[in-house]
Design a protein around this motif. Structure first.
Motif, short mmCIF file in Angstrom:
data_model
loop_
_atom_site.label_atom_id
_atom_site.label_comp_id
_atom_site.label_asym_id
_atom_site.label_seq_id
_atom_site.Cartn_x
_atom_site.Cartn_y
_atom_site.Cartn_z
N PHE B 32 1.19 -1.22 0.49
CA PHE B 32 0.17 0.20 -0.26
C PHE B 32 1.45 1.43 -0.23
CE2 PHE B 32 -2.11 3.27 2.42
CZ PHE B 32 -3.70 2.96 1.56
N VAL B 36 1.40 4.11 -2.51
CA VAL B 36 1.21 5.76 -2.46
C VAL B 36 2.03 6.55 -3.01
CG1 VAL B 36 0.94 7.15 -0.72
CG2 VAL B 36 -0.54 5.33 -0.44
N THR B 39 1.94 7.04 -7.26
CA THR B 39 1.56 7.81 -7.49
C THR B 39 1.83 8.88 -7.60
OG1 THR B 39 0.18 6.50 -5.88
CG2 THR B 39 -1.01 8.26 -6.92
N VAL B 46 -6.94 10.37 -6.30
CA VAL B 46 -6.83 9.11 -6.00
C VAL B 46 -6.31 9.11 -4.50
CG1 VAL B 46 -5.05 7.30 -5.82
CG2 VAL B 46 -5.76 8.51 -8.17
N PHE B 47 -5.67 10.58 -4.26
CA PHE B 47 -4.76 10.33 -2.67
C PHE B 47 -6.32 10.86 -1.64
CE2 PHE B 47 -1.18 11.80 -4.66
CZ PHE B 47 -0.45 10.83 -4.05
N TYR B 50 -7.25 6.80 -1.18
CA TYR B 50 -6.20 6.37 -0.29
C TYR B 50 -6.47 6.57 1.55
CZ TYR B 50 -3.17 5.39 -4.31
OH TYR B 50 -2.59 4.89 -5.37
N VAL B 53 -9.57 4.43 2.29
CA VAL B 53 -8.57 3.24 2.90
C VAL B 53 -8.36 2.65 4.19
CG1 VAL B 53 -7.18 1.41 2.18
CG2 VAL B 53 -9.04 2.45 0.52
N VAL B 54 -7.99 3.62 4.66
CA VAL B 54 -6.78 4.04 5.70
C VAL B 54 -7.45 4.03 7.07
CG1 VAL B 54 -5.00 5.03 7.74
CG2 VAL B 54 -4.21 4.80 4.84
N LYS B 115 1.40 12.04 1.16
CA LYS B 115 2.80 10.18 1.69
C LYS B 115 2.68 10.42 2.61
CE LYS B 115 3.61 10.70 -3.82
NZ LYS B 115 4.19 10.87 -4.58
N LEU B 118 -0.02 9.73 5.18
CA LEU B 118 -0.52 8.35 4.91
C LEU B 118 -0.07 7.49 4.71
CD1 LEU B 118 -1.96 9.09 1.07
CD2 LEU B 118 -3.39 8.41 3.20
N ALA B 122 -0.92 4.52 8.01
CA ALA B 122 -0.96 2.95 7.32
C ALA B 122 0.03 2.50 8.78
CB ALA B 122 -0.20 3.07 6.30
#
Lengths: 228, 230
Positions: B32, B36, B39, B46-47, B50, B53-54, B115, B118, B122
């Motif tokens: 993942f 990230v 990207t 898209v971020f 992400y 998702v997190v 980034k 994230l 994560a």
């Protein structure tokens, strides 16, 4: 400072990861020669010590603080390969359990903070030892110089990596000057603390300091008579 | 640089995320975060996905969001750095809130911050939902050299002992009017650290002897019975 995720692009991160894995692989084999079957518990405890030493923050100025990197310190105390292993394990634990340093930047951090500081520090330490008088008193100052060199060395390698795979449009020369200037200052702190710590251990248990071992072995037992 | 390292990052729970095998979680985390990092930073939507998702994973794991946010202070020094990038970066200048900053620098700063954040979130999710011993089992399954896993396990096992040792020393220094952080008292701090090294090293020797007396031959038996963990 640990490099976070996204600071260097993905190819550079993967490449440093490969370099880091290779270096750790070599270190695993060489550490066995430094510590034999004591490797796991000894390196684990020294890694815990390096972690604890890194917890102490020093004010650097401008509201920020820095802490000991400990690569050169560990290399002088327990040998370069065990030292490299200890610092690398500390970095893995920090990335996995504390989110300190990115998980994809783990290879980069191991290369910079583990490999470069431990090996550069140890090379400088050995080179100085070769030319200085063989006395225990020289171990601490030599370790200090080694620690001082190790920090800007890591900063220089970081600037190189940033020039290859950096994700911010900052001039590479500017990064190098800023990083070197800043890390010479941090290096002074690292040098003072490393020198004092090594000096303190040499004063009490010189046999535990790997960098001093040739000197301890060469020492002859001195028997003095006290005047009655 | 910056914030102190906290140790107790695990948040006990019984969610699906907690129960997932550690090696799967580590692989998912690395995959993942690599995604990230790879990207392009101007794919803003898209971020957002992400981040969803997190945050979604954190919610499914029933780890309080505030708990994660409090532990994100480790990245503060880095965010400060990212905030400086627009001022030192090259490229055409633009005006933001009356300040002249570099336009590509501004985009780069956004990329660094999003980034990095994230990645930290994560990683914290893995730490929060996985016991350290399970992480070690996962790493062993992912073919991390056994010696390295053993060193890590000893480090984690004695981390609290060694840091508590240091904590008591620092308390003793402070109660005697000594401020360990001040360069003026570095000699005293260095002697304490030297003593801490000797104590840790000797503890390692004692641990090794204790292991030998219990039949240690150079490799550790896996406490969980090899790969048959749970």
């Amino acid at each position: 400072m640990h490099v976070p995720d996204g600071f260097l692009d993905a190819p550079t991160s993967v490449a440093t990861g490969v370099v880091a894995a290779a270096a750790v692989g070599v270190a695993l084999r060489r550490a066995r020669t430094e510590l034999d079957d004591r490797t796991a518990p000894m390196a684990g405890l020294v890694a815990a010590f390096v972690f604890a030493a890194q917890m102490i923050n020093f004010p650097v100025g401008a509201g920020t603080s820095g802490h000991l990197l400990g690569g050169a310190l560990a290399a002088v105390l327990v040998g370069p390969w065990t030292g490299l292993l200890c610092v690398s394990v500390v970095l893995v634990v920090q990335a996995l359990f504390m989110a300190d340093g990115g998980i994809t930047a783990l290879g980069t951090n191991v290369v910079l903070i583990g490999v470069v500081t431990a090996l550069a520090g140890y090379v400088v330490f050995r080179a100085l030892q070769a030319v200085l008088p063989r006395r225990l008193g020289t171990v601490a100052p030599t370790a200090a110089v080694a620690a001082f060199v190790s920090v800007p060395a890591a900063a220089a390698v970081f600037s190189l990596l940033f020039a290859i795979g950096g994700t911010a449009p900052v001039d590479a020369g500017k990064v190098l000057t800023a990083m070197l200037g800043w890390h010479v200052l941090i290096g002074i702190g690292e040098a003072v603390v490393t020198g004092l710590v090594v000096g303190a251990v040499v004063a009490v248990r010189p046999d535990l300091v790997r960098g001093a071992r040739p000197l301890v072995a060469a020492r002859e037992l001195e028997i003095r008579t006290v005047a009655a | 640089m910056g914030a102190a390292h906290g140790h107790r990052l695990h948040h006990h729970g019984h969610s699906a995320v907690h129960r997932a095998p550690a090696h799967v979680k580590i692989l998912v985390l690395v995959g993942f975060v690599l995604l990230v990092v790879a990207t392009p930073r101007d794919w803003y939507a898209v971020f957002a996905a992400y981040a969803a998702v997190v945050v979604g994973t954190v919610l499914v794991a029933r780890v309080p969001l505030g708990w994660v946010l409090r532990r994100m202070v480790v990245e503060v020094p880095f965010l400060v750095f990212a905030a400086l990038v627009p001022f030192v970066a090259e490229g055409p200048r633009t005006e933001v809130l009356g300040l002249t900053v570099s336009e590509p620098g501004l985009v780069a700063a956004w990329g660094l911050a999003v980034k990095g954040t994230l990645g930290v979130m994560a990683s914290l999710t893995l730490a929060a939902t996985t016991e350290p011993t399970d992480v070690l089992v996962g790493l062993r399954r992912l073919r991390m050299p056994p010696l390295l896993v053993e060193i890590m396990s000893f480090m984690l096992r004695y981390l609290d002992v060694v840091t508590a040792d240091l904590g008591r020393t620092l308390t003793a220094m402070r109660s005697r009017g000594c401020e360990p952080r001040s360069p003026r008292h570095w000699p005293a701090l260095a002697r304490s650290l030297g003593a801490l090294f000797i104590r840790s090293y000797e503890r390692g020797e004692r641990v090794h002897l204790a292991m030998l007396s219990r039949g240690y031959t150079g490799t550790l038996p896996t406490a969980t019975g090899g790969d048959g963990h749970r």
